[in-house]
Design a protein around this motif. Structure first.
Motif, short mmCIF file in Angstrom:
data_model
loop_
_atom_site.label_atom_id
_atom_site.label_comp_id
_atom_site.label_asym_id
_atom_site.label_seq_id
_atom_site.Cartn_x
_atom_site.Cartn_y
_atom_site.Cartn_z
N LYS A 1 0.81 -1.22 0.00
CA LYS A 1 0.00 0.00 0.00
C LYS A 1 0.84 1.27 0.00
O LYS A 1 0.34 2.35 -0.30
N GLU A 2 2.12 1.15 0.36
CA GLU A 2 2.96 2.35 0.47
C GLU A 2 3.93 2.50 -0.70
O GLU A 2 4.95 3.17 -0.59
N ASN B 1 5.56 3.85 -4.20
CA ASN B 1 5.64 5.19 -4.78
C ASN B 1 6.38 5.14 -6.11
O ASN B 1 6.71 4.07 -6.62
N GLN C 1 8.78 -3.41 0.26
CA GLN C 1 8.51 -3.13 -1.15
C GLN C 1 9.40 -3.91 -2.11
O GLN C 1 9.26 -3.80 -3.32
N ASP D 1 -3.99 -4.88 8.33
CA ASP D 1 -2.75 -4.31 7.81
C ASP D 1 -1.54 -4.69 8.65
O ASP D 1 -0.43 -4.85 8.12
N LYS E 1 5.75 2.37 10.32
CA LYS E 1 5.76 3.59 9.53
C LYS E 1 6.90 4.53 9.91
O LYS E 1 7.33 5.35 9.11
#
Length: 624
Positions: free
Chosen positions: A38-39, A41, A211, A484, A585
């Motif tokens: 979800k993060e 970029n 990621q 999550d 985070k």
């Protein structure tokens, strides 16, 4: 030279069409696994281009040569048609490997390597599983066919070659340009002009560790691991003396009390991740938690079933890209509960309801020292084949219970369940009996929980029951997180682990200690007051230390007290207070107030990795 230039341009047009299709595959991979990324970029996709260019260049070095070779033979229609067909077939096969990870990533948490795709131990199941997978994921073959059709249609053809006369001068120029262009493509393949070629671990440069799989592509991971056996290297962080001061795996258990030679039953539950427990799917397991020593912060040592067995039974972590069972170190001498308990007079047996040979568990049982192995071939009972893996959990666990009654006490047994594995088949008589849950797996989780309840009902009637300590653990988490917090590199390893002794209510409590599968072996020996000396990379439940170590995507993951550290083998790349920051985070790696924590954790993980690699390479996992 005009014809030569056309072929050079043709190759690069085809090359960048393949590059475009890799981006399509990355978007599809993201779509099917969005919960894990979800993060993402722009930098994530920029990094993806780097790895895509490398993979495509490696795959097409031969085709580059065939396009660039000097000579008039290249301009014939037959040659060009063969070149186009070969380019399509080879590239499309590699593109299809990305499709494997659209769903397989949910189970492994990483891109597939050559070792994962060709892993042995599944020969008997492959037929039934392939049919069930095609039924469940029917849309993937359709996507593949559609993508293949588009790919073939958009590959440009070689057209309109002029009748140039190729002089010696032309041949010379073409030869020079061919070498230059091949060097250029090779530069793409190695990932640039840096000292060392691009590696899988370099994916962390384009985002946080969660990621990496989105940055990578499956063809690159296959190419980087094809034909390679697991070969560890021994880092030289510390001298031997200093190494043993920081971490020493030699574990000595002493006891002033009389040995308590209870029977030991270890139950490894397929895909029974922490996300599935205490949410309504597992009423029996939930009730067992209230009667047990339950580790709230329980962790798996790997993401595959094949990782869980050596971790749970031999206290050997999964710190390699291959499981120990399938690695080049598979026949290393190891301690294991079977060998250690046999020294105290125990009979030992391993049960797995799948086809004999599945996951190479029978091979491991020989290395670990089990007296007997009971698989699908040895099962005696009602017809209960699930059509894919083996015997349904309920019937096989009843067979397990009855068989133990024939064993001389004390005994040590392990059973590995199978029904909560994809394709999540449950017996027809139980369709709509159990809650469906939020994900595909949860109905089969509920069925296995019911089978577990029936096992304990049967076991309670046996003469050995009250003289037995039970350990229950999942092998790994399930494929689809329900929250999550279970998608992070901490959450995706959280599993339930409990110790249940029906004759000892004094141990009943919930422990907040960080505890993982490799801690089970020393904990059982400690609980039974059995004096032991062994190599163990875990620690007893009574130990004051509070660490957990696991490995994924070429990163070492280390938890100590409230902190989680990601270490790439040379330096730390992430530090988080995972109990306050469940979604990871807030990276504290540059936080000056956390420098002491980072350095202390870094010191430990370096020693842990150095010790593990040294003992694995030199076959020193037992004491001489």
């Amino acid at each position: 030279m005009q014809n030569f230039n056309k072929l050079v341009l043709l190759f690069f047009k085809r090359f960048f069409i393949v590059l475009f299709l890799y981006q399509v595959c990355r978007l599809l991979f993201l779509y099917f696994n969005y919960g894990s990324f979800k993060e993402f970029n722009f930098v994530t996709f920029l990094g993806g281009l780097h790895f895509d260019l490398s993979a495509i260049a490696y795959i097409n070095l031969l085709f580059a040569l065939l396009h660039f070779l000097p000579g008039k033979f290249k301009y014939s229609k037959r040659y060009q048609l063969a070149l186009k067909r070969g380019f399509f077939i080879v590239n499309f096969i590699f593109i299809l490997t990305n499709f494997v990870d659209f769903e397989y990533f949910k189970f492994t948490g990483r891109r597939s390597t050559f070792g994962l795709i060709t892993a042995s131990g599944m020969e008997n199941e492959i037929g039934g599983l392939l049919i069930s997978f095609l039924k469940e994921f029917w849309y993937q073959p359709l996507l593949a066919i559609g993508l293949g059709y588009i790919f073939w249609k958009i590959i440009p053809d070689a057209k309109h070659f002029s009748k140039d006369i190729e002089t010696t001068n032309h041949i010379g120029k073409q030869s020079f340009l061919s070498v230059f262009l091949l060097a250029f493509v090779f530069l793409f393949a190695r990932g640039g002009v840096q000292t060392k070629p691009l590696k899988i671990v370099d994916a962390v440069k384009y985002g946080n560790t969660t990621q990496s799989a989105l940055v990578l592509n499956t063809p690159f991971c296959i190419l980087k691991t094809i034909g390679k056996k697991e070969t560890l290297e021994i880092p030289k962080f510390y001298s031997e003396e200093e190494l043993n001061r920081v971490f020493n795996p030699i574990t000595v258990l002493k006891s002033d009390s009389i040995a308590n030679k209870k029977n030991v039953v270890v139950i490894i539950l397929e895909s029974f991740g922490r996300e599935n427990v205490q949410h309504g799917q597992t009423p029996f397991f939930d009730s067992l938690i209230e009667k047990s020593l339950f580790f709230e912060n329980g962790f798996a040592n790997g993401k595959l079933s094949i990782d869980a067995v050596p971790s749970t039974l031999s206290s050997i972590p999964s710190l390699m890209n291959h499981s120990l069972i399938t690695s080049s170190y598979a026949v290393n001498k190891v301690y294991g509960m079977p060998k250690l308990l046999k020294e105290h007079g125990y009979y030992t047996a391993f049960f797995h309801g799948a086809f004999n040979g599945s996951q190479n568990f029978d091979q491991y049982c020989n290395v670990a020292g089990f007296d007997s192995y009971f698989g699908k071939n040895e099962y005696v009972g009602p017809e209960a084949f699930d059509g894919s893996w083996g015997i349904f959990d309920e019937e096989f666990m009843q067979f397990f219970s009855k068989k133990m009654t024939t064993f001389k006490q004390p005994f040590f047994t392990t059973i590995f369940t199978i029904s909560s594995h994809n394709p999540y088949t449950i017996p027809a008589k139980y369709i709509n009996k159990f809650p469906k849950g939020k994900t595909k797996i949860q109905e089969s989780i509920a069925y296995t929980d019911y089978a577990l309840q029936q096992f304990f009902k049967s076991a309670e009637k046996q003469p050995w029951f009250k003289n037995t300590v039970f350990v229950l653990t999942a092998d790994h988490t399930s494929s689809e997180p329900t929250e999550d917090k279970f998608s992070t590199n901490v959450g995706k390893f959280r599993i339930p682990i409990l110790l249940f002794d029906p004759s000892n209510p004094s141990i009943v409590k919930k422990s907040m200690k960080n505890f993982q599968q490799i801690d089970i072996m020393p904990s059982i020996l400690d609980y039974l007051n059995l004096p032991s000396k062994m190599i163990s990379y875990g620690k007893s439940y009574n130990d004051k230390r509070d660490f957990v170590v696991y490995y994924l995507d070429n990163i070492y993951h280390y938890i100590s007290n409230d902190y989680y550290l990601a270490f790439d083998g040379k330096q730390s790349i992430g530090l988080y207070n995972f109990k306050k920051d469940e979604l990871l985070k807030n990276n504290l790696i540059q936080n000056e107030s956390e420098v002491k924590v980072k350095l202390k954790m870094e010191r430990f993980i370096k020693a842990y990795v150095q010790s593990f690699n040294d003992r694995m390479i030199n076959n020193k996992l037992t004491l001489q």
